[in-house]
Write an enzyme that holds these catalytic residues in place. Structure first.
Site, PDB file in Angstrom:
ATOM      1  N   CYS A   1       0.867  -1.183   0.000  1.00  0.00           N
ATOM      2  CA  CYS A   1       0.000   0.000   0.000  1.00  0.00           C
ATOM      3  C   CYS A   1       0.902   1.231   0.000  1.00  0.00           C
ATOM      4  CB  CYS A   1      -0.858  -0.024   1.259  1.00  0.00           C
ATOM      5  SG  CYS A   1      -1.810   1.482   1.530  1.00  0.00           S
TER       6      CYS A   1
ATOM      7  N   CYS B   1      -1.007   3.624  -6.320  1.00  0.00           N
ATOM      8  CA  CYS B   1      -1.921   3.032  -5.337  1.00  0.00           C
ATOM      9  C   CYS B   1      -2.123   1.591  -5.792  1.00  0.00           C
ATOM     10  CB  CYS B   1      -3.249   3.782  -5.329  1.00  0.00           C
ATOM     11  SG  CYS B   1      -4.543   2.938  -4.365  1.00  0.00           S
TER      12      CYS B   1
END
Ligand code: DGL
Length: 264
Positions: free
Chosen positions: A74, A189
């Protein structure tokens, strides 16, 4: 003896884009996937609160799973909490996921690059430092999206994506200046690779979409010690996924099964 697992961590399903690459590279390893969905979306959190939240969350996880390495799959979490995690848990090896600004700067022909991430990742000093270190010769446009991570979550669970919303979210990535056009968009992302085909379809012109999943999985592989082949052959413990919000709904359960993960 059983191999220590590789732990993957994300706010939701985004880390699965890295896990699927890891499976290809390390077919015999055991994986544990933690989705902190109770706190999703990370992109909207205030920086210090998020860093503290993630570091605290890891204490019981490391205790329970004792992973060989922990992959923070992440960008939003890595750019704010990686240093804190390494400091708090010096016995654990952490692999982070950060925006692929260096490869983008090396690859661009037009000199116009966009970085598409959550508002958190885009606001980070970490991201700005990457640009200052590697991309001073390019024009880098930072584009924060409030909606794409959630759109990817819906798409992966329900099979539906609002293409017009994707178009609106990616539109600011496309820049024309002095006859040159943006030619690279960095997917900063881990949720976004799930939507990349829709992004391609809704883009005003073709660009290279840089996805770091495979590079992250390779980095993880490079840090692993030799495998316990006996554990591989006996296939003792199944791969596991856990959501911090508690027992998941049917769609999430199916999705995780599709990635070879059992839910508790
Ligand atoms: N998958 C996460 C990332 O790579 C972010 C999604 C969120 O906002 O929680 O940045």
């Amino acid at each position: 003896m059983v191999d220590a697992p590789i732990l993957f961590f994300d706010s939701g399903i985004g880390g699965l884009t890295v896990l699927r690459e890891a499976r290809v590279l390390m077919p015999g390893r055991r994986f544990v996937y933690i989705a902190d969905d109770a706190a999703f979306p990370y992109g909207a959190w205030e920086e210090q609160a998020l860093a503290g939240h993630i570091v605290a969350l890891f204490a019981p996880l490391l205790d329970e799973f004792r992973p060989e390495i922990a992959v923070i799959s992440c960008n939003t979490a890595s750019t704010i909490a990686l240093a804190g995690l390494r400091e708090a848990y010096p016995d654990t090896q952490f692999v982070g996921t950060v925006p692929a600004i260096k490869p983008a700067a090396e690859r661009t022909r037009s000199g116009l690059v966009s970085v598409l991430g959550t508002p958190g990742t885009i606001a980070r000093q970490y991201t700005r430092d990457l640009i200052a270190s590697w991309a001073t010769k390019c024009h880098v446009r930072l584009v924060g999206s409030d909606r794409l991570a959630a759109l990817a979550e819906i798409y992966m669970r329900d099979g539906f994506v609002d293409e017009e919303a994707v178009r609106t979210e990616i539109a600011p990535c496309f820049l024309e200046r002095d006859g040159a056009r943006t030619d690279i968009v960095v997917l900063a992302c881990t949720h976004y690779p799930f939507l990349v085909n829709r992004m391609r379809k809704m883009a005003p012109w073709p660009v290279d979409w840089i996805d770091t999943s495979e590079a992250i999985a390779r980095r993880a592989l490079s840090l692993l010690g030799p495998q316990d082949t006996a554990a591989f052959i006996s296939d003792a413990e199944p791969d596991l996924a856990r959501m911090t919000s508690g027992p998941p709904d049917i769609a999430t359960r199916r999705l995780m099964h599709g990635f070879g993960l059992n839910m508790e």
